[in-house]
Motif scaffolding. Structure first.
Motif, PDB file in Angstrom:
ATOM      1  N   ARG A 267      48.294  49.097  45.497  1.00 29.43           N
ATOM      2  CA  ARG A 267      48.709  50.450  45.680  1.00 29.43           C
ATOM      3  C   ARG A 267      50.126  50.918  45.360  1.00 29.43           C
ATOM      4  O   ARG A 267      50.338  52.149  45.640  1.00 29.43           O
ATOM      5  CB  ARG A 267      47.524  51.270  46.724  1.00 29.43           C
ATOM      6  N   ASP A 268      51.255  50.300  46.329  1.00 23.84           N
ATOM      7  CA  ASP A 268      51.573  50.607  46.611  1.00 23.84           C
ATOM      8  C   ASP A 268      52.719  51.064  45.345  1.00 23.84           C
ATOM      9  O   ASP A 268      54.342  51.048  45.492  1.00 23.84           O
ATOM     10  CB  ASP A 268      52.603  49.977  47.510  1.00 23.84           C
ATOM     11  N   MET A 269      52.682  50.112  44.247  1.00 18.58           N
ATOM     12  CA  MET A 269      53.595  49.222  42.947  1.00 18.58           C
ATOM     13  C   MET A 269      53.741  50.715  42.150  1.00 18.58           C
ATOM     14  O   MET A 269      52.836  51.630  42.136  1.00 18.58           O
ATOM     15  CB  MET A 269      52.544  48.853  42.403  1.00 18.58           C
TER      16      MET A 269
ATOM     17  N   ALA B 221      35.442  37.495  40.157  1.00 21.25           N
ATOM     18  CA  ALA B 221      34.060  38.036  40.547  1.00 21.25           C
ATOM     19  C   ALA B 221      33.371  39.304  40.315  1.00 21.25           C
ATOM     20  O   ALA B 221      32.944  40.300  39.809  1.00 21.25           O
ATOM     21  CB  ALA B 221      33.653  38.018  42.240  1.00 21.25           C
ATOM     22  N   LEU B 222      35.285  40.327  40.037  1.00 26.98           N
ATOM     23  CA  LEU B 222      35.235  41.497  39.451  1.00 26.98           C
ATOM     24  C   LEU B 222      34.697  41.206  37.953  1.00 26.98           C
ATOM     25  O   LEU B 222      34.183  42.542  37.606  1.00 26.98           O
ATOM     26  CB  LEU B 222      37.052  41.630  39.336  1.00 26.98           C
ATOM     27  N   ILE B 223      35.685  40.392  37.435  1.00 24.07           N
ATOM     28  CA  ILE B 223      35.310  40.217  35.656  1.00 24.07           C
ATOM     29  C   ILE B 223      33.838  40.141  35.287  1.00 24.07           C
ATOM     30  O   ILE B 223      32.620  39.735  34.175  1.00 24.07           O
ATOM     31  CB  ILE B 223      36.496  38.940  34.957  1.00 24.07           C
ATOM     32  N   GLU B 224      33.795  38.871  35.986  1.00 20.48           N
ATOM     33  CA  GLU B 224      31.767  38.257  36.428  1.00 20.48           C
ATOM     34  C   GLU B 224      30.971  39.792  36.067  1.00 20.48           C
ATOM     35  O   GLU B 224      30.051  40.171  35.911  1.00 20.48           O
ATOM     36  CB  GLU B 224      31.166  37.816  37.488  1.00 20.48           C
ATOM     37  N   ARG B 225      31.579  41.008  37.220  1.00 23.51           N
ATOM     38  CA  ARG B 225      30.902  42.198  37.823  1.00 23.51           C
ATOM     39  C   ARG B 225      30.308  42.852  36.634  1.00 23.51           C
ATOM     40  O   ARG B 225      30.111  43.875  36.140  1.00 23.51           O
ATOM     41  CB  ARG B 225      30.788  42.642  39.220  1.00 23.51           C
ATOM     42  N   LYS B 226      31.866  43.308  36.015  1.00 25.41           N
ATOM     43  CA  LYS B 226      32.131  43.946  34.571  1.00 25.41           C
ATOM     44  C   LYS B 226      31.813  43.140  33.626  1.00 25.41           C
ATOM     45  O   LYS B 226      31.137  44.433  32.459  1.00 25.41           O
ATOM     46  CB  LYS B 226      33.923  43.810  35.126  1.00 25.41           C
ATOM     47  N   GLY B 227      31.378  42.007  33.214  1.00 26.60           N
ATOM     48  CA  GLY B 227      31.165  41.189  31.868  1.00 26.60           C
ATOM     49  C   GLY B 227      31.981  41.623  31.322  1.00 26.60           C
ATOM     50  O   GLY B 227      31.502  41.181  29.740  1.00 26.60           O
ATOM     51  N   GLY B 228      32.910  42.227  31.145  1.00 27.24           N
ATOM     52  CA  GLY B 228      34.113  42.197  29.948  1.00 27.24           C
ATOM     53  C   GLY B 228      35.217  43.143  30.398  1.00 27.24           C
ATOM     54  O   GLY B 228      35.741  42.484  31.710  1.00 27.24           O
ATOM     55  N   PRO B 229      36.231  43.782  29.823  1.00 29.66           N
ATOM     56  CA  PRO B 229      37.823  43.870  30.004  1.00 29.66           C
ATOM     57  C   PRO B 229      37.559  44.845  31.516  1.00 29.66           C
ATOM     58  O   PRO B 229      37.031  46.119  31.241  1.00 29.66           O
ATOM     59  CB  PRO B 229      38.289  44.759  28.584  1.00 29.66           C
ATOM     60  N   VAL B 230      38.492  44.223  32.297  1.00 24.38           N
ATOM     61  CA  VAL B 230      38.971  45.432  33.256  1.00 24.38           C
ATOM     62  C   VAL B 230      39.765  46.244  33.196  1.00 24.38           C
ATOM     63  O   VAL B 230      40.900  46.198  32.768  1.00 24.38           O
ATOM     64  CB  VAL B 230      38.543  44.818  34.516  1.00 24.38           C
ATOM     65  N   GLU B 231      39.772  47.585  33.748  1.00 24.76           N
ATOM     66  CA  GLU B 231      40.882  48.541  33.606  1.00 24.76           C
ATOM     67  C   GLU B 231      41.820  48.557  35.010  1.00 24.76           C
ATOM     68  O   GLU B 231      41.202  47.548  35.659  1.00 24.76           O
ATOM     69  CB  GLU B 231      40.225  49.982  33.831  1.00 24.76           C
ATOM     70  N   ARG B 232      42.812  48.699  34.384  1.00 23.44           N
ATOM     71  CA  ARG B 232      44.143  48.774  35.525  1.00 23.44           C
ATOM     72  C   ARG B 232      43.594  48.705  37.157  1.00 23.44           C
ATOM     73  O   ARG B 232      43.925  48.113  37.658  1.00 23.44           O
ATOM     74  CB  ARG B 232      45.508  49.832  35.370  1.00 23.44           C
ATOM     75  N   ASP B 233      42.941  50.568  36.519  1.00 25.14           N
ATOM     76  CA  ASP B 233      42.826  51.110  37.961  1.00 25.14           C
ATOM     77  C   ASP B 233      41.903  49.865  38.782  1.00 25.14           C
ATOM     78  O   ASP B 233      41.784  49.670  40.308  1.00 25.14           O
ATOM     79  CB  ASP B 233      42.432  51.920  37.405  1.00 25.14           C
TER      80      ASP B 233
ATOM     81  N   ALA C  82      47.456  39.315  34.390  1.00 23.15           N
ATOM     82  CA  ALA C  82      46.774  37.495  34.121  1.00 23.15           C
ATOM     83  C   ALA C  82      45.550  38.363  34.268  1.00 23.15           C
ATOM     84  O   ALA C  82      44.549  38.159  33.489  1.00 23.15           O
ATOM     85  CB  ALA C  82      47.091  36.791  34.769  1.00 23.15           C
ATOM     86  N   VAL C  83      44.947  38.846  35.607  1.00 21.89           N
ATOM     87  CA  VAL C  83      43.772  39.120  35.183  1.00 21.89           C
ATOM     88  C   VAL C  83      43.053  40.208  34.088  1.00 21.89           C
ATOM     89  O   VAL C  83      41.760  39.601  33.876  1.00 21.89           O
ATOM     90  CB  VAL C  83      43.103  40.404  36.869  1.00 21.89           C
ATOM     91  N   MET C  84      43.502  41.148  33.710  1.00 22.31           N
ATOM     92  CA  MET C  84      43.081  41.845  32.623  1.00 22.31           C
ATOM     93  C   MET C  84      42.906  41.149  31.212  1.00 22.31           C
ATOM     94  O   MET C  84      42.231  41.237  30.385  1.00 22.31           O
ATOM     95  CB  MET C  84      44.799  43.002  32.727  1.00 22.31           C
ATOM     96  N   ALA C  85      43.696  39.621  30.944  1.00 24.48           N
ATOM     97  CA  ALA C  85      44.035  39.135  29.458  1.00 24.48           C
ATOM     98  C   ALA C  85      42.876  38.165  29.606  1.00 24.48           C
ATOM     99  O   ALA C  85      42.438  38.172  29.025  1.00 24.48           O
ATOM    100  CB  ALA C  85      45.414  38.639  29.366  1.00 24.48           C
ATOM    101  N   ALA C  86      42.867  37.349  31.618  1.00 30.80           N
ATOM    102  CA  ALA C  86      41.231  36.908  31.243  1.00 30.80           C
ATOM    103  C   ALA C  86      40.515  37.635  31.076  1.00 30.80           C
ATOM    104  O   ALA C  86      39.010  37.406  30.314  1.00 30.80           O
ATOM    105  CB  ALA C  86      41.638  36.218  33.062  1.00 30.80           C
ATOM    106  N   SER C  87      39.879  38.637  31.206  1.00 33.21           N
ATOM    107  CA  SER C  87      39.294  39.725  31.263  1.00 33.21           C
ATOM    108  C   SER C  87      39.175  39.876  29.571  1.00 33.21           C
ATOM    109  O   SER C  87      38.034  40.114  29.240  1.00 33.21           O
ATOM    110  CB  SER C  87      39.230  40.551  31.856  1.00 33.21           C
ATOM    111  N   ARG C  88      40.006  39.841  28.758  1.00 34.03           N
ATOM    112  CA  ARG C  88      39.807  40.350  27.490  1.00 34.03           C
ATOM    113  C   ARG C  88      39.452  39.006  27.126  1.00 34.03           C
ATOM    114  O   ARG C  88      39.099  38.813  26.012  1.00 34.03           O
ATOM    115  CB  ARG C  88      41.404  41.116  27.306  1.00 34.03           C
ATOM    116  N   GLY C  89      39.184  38.171  27.578  1.00 41.28           N
ATOM    117  CA  GLY C  89      39.471  36.341  27.288  1.00 41.28           C
ATOM    118  C   GLY C  89      40.153  36.411  26.230  1.00 41.28           C
ATOM    119  O   GLY C  89      40.042  35.536  25.152  1.00 41.28           O
ATOM    120  N   GLU C  90      41.245  37.237  26.340  1.00 40.45           N
ATOM    121  CA  GLU C  90      42.562  35.939  25.877  1.00 40.45           C
ATOM    122  C   GLU C  90      42.828  34.625  26.338  1.00 40.45           C
ATOM    123  O   GLU C  90      43.476  34.149  25.241  1.00 40.45           O
ATOM    124  CB  GLU C  90      44.299  37.151  26.589  1.00 40.45           C
ATOM    125  N   VAL C  91      42.216  34.740  27.093  1.00 40.45           N
ATOM    126  CA  VAL C  91      42.693  32.904  27.801  1.00 40.45           C
ATOM    127  C   VAL C  91      41.609  32.478  28.270  1.00 40.45           C
ATOM    128  O   VAL C  91      41.846  32.433  29.309  1.00 40.45           O
ATOM    129  CB  VAL C  91      43.587  32.997  28.788  1.00 40.45           C
TER     130      VAL C  91
END
Lengths: 366, 175
Positions: free
Chosen positions: A267-269, B109-121, B143-152
């Motif tokens: 959050r500090d980023m 866990a985040l991606i599992e819970r969301k089941g699709g692309p996650v936002e930065r926030d 990396a997390v956002m790319a993984a959630s979009r199924g890019e890798v």
């Protein structure tokens, strides 16, 4: 009471490694009979990627594929000496050690290949693991065959070792003065920080960091970016949150436990923008200079300058914690006395009574 | 007490109030969860307890008797990385790697819970309690956002590791 915005700027110049004398890094490289390359470099990879970068340097200097090179620096008995992983010296000094050692190995490969191909070594090149005659590409021999021939036919272990060591300075006997050459690889960087300062709570938020680094040559641009981004957050921590032993060895400023030592979290980023400038050094491996420790030097002064731009106070001690900001603002609010004159600070007092930050009167064209 | 650790049922002999972290590391020799601050502040000891990211340093083993525990060892292997691990690899999201097990598990866990692309926030929220002192977080978020979009989504996107045996037999070698 309001939030003030400011922009600050800082530049640094960073002499790579220890800027006196010596400061050695050593490397030893040997070829296995199958042409694969073992590198024993003293430089320790602490996550910044020096293993990757040194592997790239050796592969390029030898002319063999990257995955032929094995970097073994995990053992203080078998590895060569290196002063250490600090002062942004891993790529410039450690990298030069492996480059120079690789050049010696290359010479030996060309010598043996010359015997096998019956072509003068000066007419040979190594490309992608093959020794090729210049101008006659059908005349070639695989580096694996050269290494095999060296081992089993010529009785030679192809190897090369080298030390990157800054030459010793001359001492003037009469005056005792030391003449030191200008350092051969000074890296330059600049940082612009945009901050928001709350004059009620004293909280400083860094909103954006623009960072420009002259690294000579980015041997691995993604790793360079990783250093710049990591340095940005470390610098932000030094500027705003972390007390970092200014009076070492006194531990007065150390947090008593983990929770008391604040480090930047996600959050500090701030928004981060990186620019890499490649202005090659004549002495660096493939022109590289440095990126590493230098990456967290420019942010604290840039943040301090931005705070001054925002609220007109100089914080001369980092980190700029809310209590320090409030203390500085309170001191500034105190009027100065000059005989019968009592003068309030213009910057804050004007803005404090102004509905539009002292920009002028409503309804009046400037 | 029993736990299902990475799919295998194991009996636990440590005292009931032993932190799960020490049960995993010392009794079961599973060293993926790291002993960082051991005060619940840094996030590197995070494991999935019945799919939820939890601090294993603050969890008494008796409190999770019978639960299913997933550590980084249960997420993927070197030759078969999970989508999040492959994305971390591809985006250079690890430097020293000490925070990586906790980051990967929380992101999984985040991606599992969301089941699709996650936002930065959402990434900032889910990984907000995890410290990283090397990367500046930039490449971890990427990396997390790319993984959630199924890019890798598999190691097929990654360079093939060199086989153990050299392809070229050296000239004159007794082999």
């Amino acid at each position: 009471m309001a939030k003030h915005h400011g922009r600050g700027f800082a530049t640094i110049e960073y002499p790579t490694g220890m800027n006196q004398n010596g400061d050695p890094s050593q490397a030893w490289i040997k070829l296995k009979p199958d042409g694969r390359v073992d590198v024993f470099s003293g430089t320790v990879d602490i996550g910044q990627g020096s293993k990757t970068v040194h592997t790239q340097i050796v592969a390029d200097a030898l002319g063999v594929p990257y995955d032929w090179v094995t970097m073994d620096n995990t053992n203080t008995d078998s590895s060569a000496v290196c002063t250490g992983t600090f002062a942004s010296r891993g790529t410039f000094i450690g990298g030069n050690a492996v480059r120079l050692a690789a050049e010696k190995v290359r010479e030996r490969i060309l010598d043996i290949a010359s015997k096998e191909l019956e072509i003068d070594p000066s007419d040979l090149d190594i490309e992608d693991g093959e020794v090729i005659a210049r101008g006659a590409p059908q005349k070639k021999i695989n580096v694996a065959d050269v290494a095999g021939a060296a081992t089993y036919n010529y009785g030679e272990l192809i190897s090369g070792s080298s030390t990157a060591l800054k030459p010793f300075a001359d001492v003037d006997d009469a005056t005792g003065q030391v003449e030191i050459e200008p350092h051969s690889a000074i890296s330059y960087a600049a940082c612009v920080a945009d901050v928001e300062v709350d004059d009620e709570t004293g909280e400083v938020v860094v909103q954006k960091l623009v960072q420009v680094y002259d690294v000579g040559r980015a041997i691995n641009p993604t790793l360079v970016e990783g250093q710049i981004e990591g340095g940005a957050i470390m610098g932000l921590g030094l500027g705003l949150l972390e007390n970092s032993y200014p009076y070492y060895p006194s531990v007065k400023h150390r947090g008593g436990q983990f929770g008391a030592y604040l480090a930047p979290a996600l959050r500090d980023m701030p928004e981060i923008d990186n620019v890499i400038i490649e202005n090659p050094s004549a002495d660096g491996p493939f022109g590289a200079k440095a990126i590493g420790e230098m990456a967290n030097n420019a942010q604290p002064p840039a943040i301090a300058n931005a705070i001054f731009d925002a609220v007109g106070v100089w914080l001369t001690e980092m980190p700029a914690t809310p209590d320090r900001v409030l203390e500085a603002l309170a001191a500034k609010r105190e009027p100065t006395r000059d005989g019968k004159r009592v003068v309030f600070d213009e910057h804050l007092s004007l803005k404090a009574v102004s509905a539009n930050q002292g920009e002028g009167f409503f309804g009046v064209e400037a | 007490m029993n736990l299902i650790v990475n799919g295998s049922e194991v009996e636990i002999v440590s005292p009931p109030l032993t932190p799960l972290l020490h049960v995993l590391r010392d009794e079961l020799d599973i060293t993926g969860p790291k002993a960082g601050c051991q005060q619940g502040g840094c996030g590197t000891c995070t494991v999935l307890i019945d799919g939820e990211p939890r601090r294993s340093c603050l969890t008494a083993v008796a409190a999770v008797d019978g639960a299913s525990i997933t550590t980084i060892e249960g997420v993927g292997q070197a030759e078969e990385l999970s989508a999040v691990q492959a994305a971390f690899y591809k985006h250079y999201a690890a430097q020293c790697g000490f925070c990586t097990p906790g980051m990967v598990l929380a992101a999984t866990a985040l991606i599992e819970r969301k089941g699709g692309p996650v936002e930065r926030d959402e990434v900032l929220e889910a990984l907000g309690g995890h410290y990283c002192r090397c990367t500046g977080y930039v490449k971890i978020i990427d990396a997390v956002m790319a993984a959630s979009r199924g890019e890798v989504d598999s190691v097929d996107d990654l360079p093939v590791p060199e086989p153990g045996q050299p392809e070229v037999l050296p000239k004159g070698s007794p082999a």
